[in-house]
Design an enzyme around this catalytic site. Structure first.
Site, short mmCIF file in Angstrom:
data_model
loop_
_atom_site.label_atom_id
_atom_site.label_comp_id
_atom_site.label_asym_id
_atom_site.label_seq_id
_atom_site.Cartn_x
_atom_site.Cartn_y
_atom_site.Cartn_z
N ASP A 29 -27.35 38.91 10.89
CA ASP A 29 -25.87 38.71 10.43
C ASP A 29 -26.56 37.70 9.55
O ASP A 29 -26.43 36.55 9.85
CB ASP A 29 -24.96 38.15 11.48
CG ASP A 29 -23.67 37.83 11.14
OD1 ASP A 29 -23.47 38.53 9.99
OD2 ASP A 29 -22.95 37.06 11.62
N GLU A 34 -26.36 43.24 8.04
CA GLU A 34 -24.98 43.53 7.89
C GLU A 34 -24.90 43.39 6.05
O GLU A 34 -25.66 42.60 5.46
CB GLU A 34 -24.04 42.19 8.10
CG GLU A 34 -22.70 42.59 8.03
CD GLU A 34 -21.69 41.51 8.70
OE1 GLU A 34 -21.09 41.91 9.80
OE2 GLU A 34 -21.69 40.42 8.12
N ASP A 93 -22.68 34.57 15.44
CA ASP A 93 -23.38 35.14 14.54
C ASP A 93 -24.48 35.70 15.20
O ASP A 93 -24.83 37.02 14.85
CB ASP A 93 -24.00 34.03 13.59
CG ASP A 93 -23.17 33.25 12.80
OD1 ASP A 93 -22.61 33.92 11.99
OD2 ASP A 93 -23.23 32.06 13.41
#
Length: 166
Positions: A7, A66, A138
């Site tokens: 992330d 992501e 996260d």
């Protein structure tokens, strides 16, 4: 198969490593790489070094990250893009095949709703990976990204890819 999910973020880049064997998922490790404050180049260098160390320690077979979403703040989007580029570089330097997923795609796959809250994602990841502990949202998000990669790299997705190429 061992999978790392990332992330990306400039201040904090979440990461999560899972094992996917025989349809079962197992939490291996998770955490966040912190860039600190100061010069942008030095912060990006710290993110790269820390993520590269995580990759070297856990030796994943595949990766997922992501995909950057459109941000209302152009300068914030640019900074996030630079951090994401550094993460992609670290994954590529390790020779990993990287899948990319949009945030709402990950949320929908994990929670069933594309606009799920971070707490909902963390709760579902904890249910899917019993015993998993993550220190930040996260890291939970990174584990969710890895789970999506695990489910999308199974036999059904390979069959779909074969059918598309025929």
């Amino acid at each position: 198969m061992r999978i790392i999910g990332v992330d990306p973020g400039l201040r904090r880049a979440g990461w999560g490593v899972i094992e996917h064997r025989g349809g079962r998922l197992r939490h291996v490790a998770s955490g966040a790489c912190l860039s600190g404050a100061g010069d942008l180049a030095a912060r990006l260098s710290r993110l790269h070094a820390d993520l590269s160390a995580v990759i070297a320690e856990h030796r994943p077979d595949a990766a997922a990250i992501e995909r950057t979403f459109v941000n209302a703040d152009p300068s914030g989007a640019l900074l996030l893009g630079q951090a994401r580029g550094v993460a992609l570089l670290a994954l590529a330097q390790a020779g990993l095949e990287v899948a990319e997923y949009a945030p709402n795609e990950v949320k929908k796959a994990i929670v069933g709703v594309g606009r799920a809250e971070k707490g909902q994602v963390a709760a579902m990841v904890a249910a899917l990976l019993p015993g998993a502990r993550a220190s930040t949202h996260d890291a939970w998000d990174a584990l969710a990204i890895a789970i999506v990669r695990a489910h999308r790299s199974g036999p059904a997705s390979r069959l779909a890819a074969l059918g598309a190429s025929a």
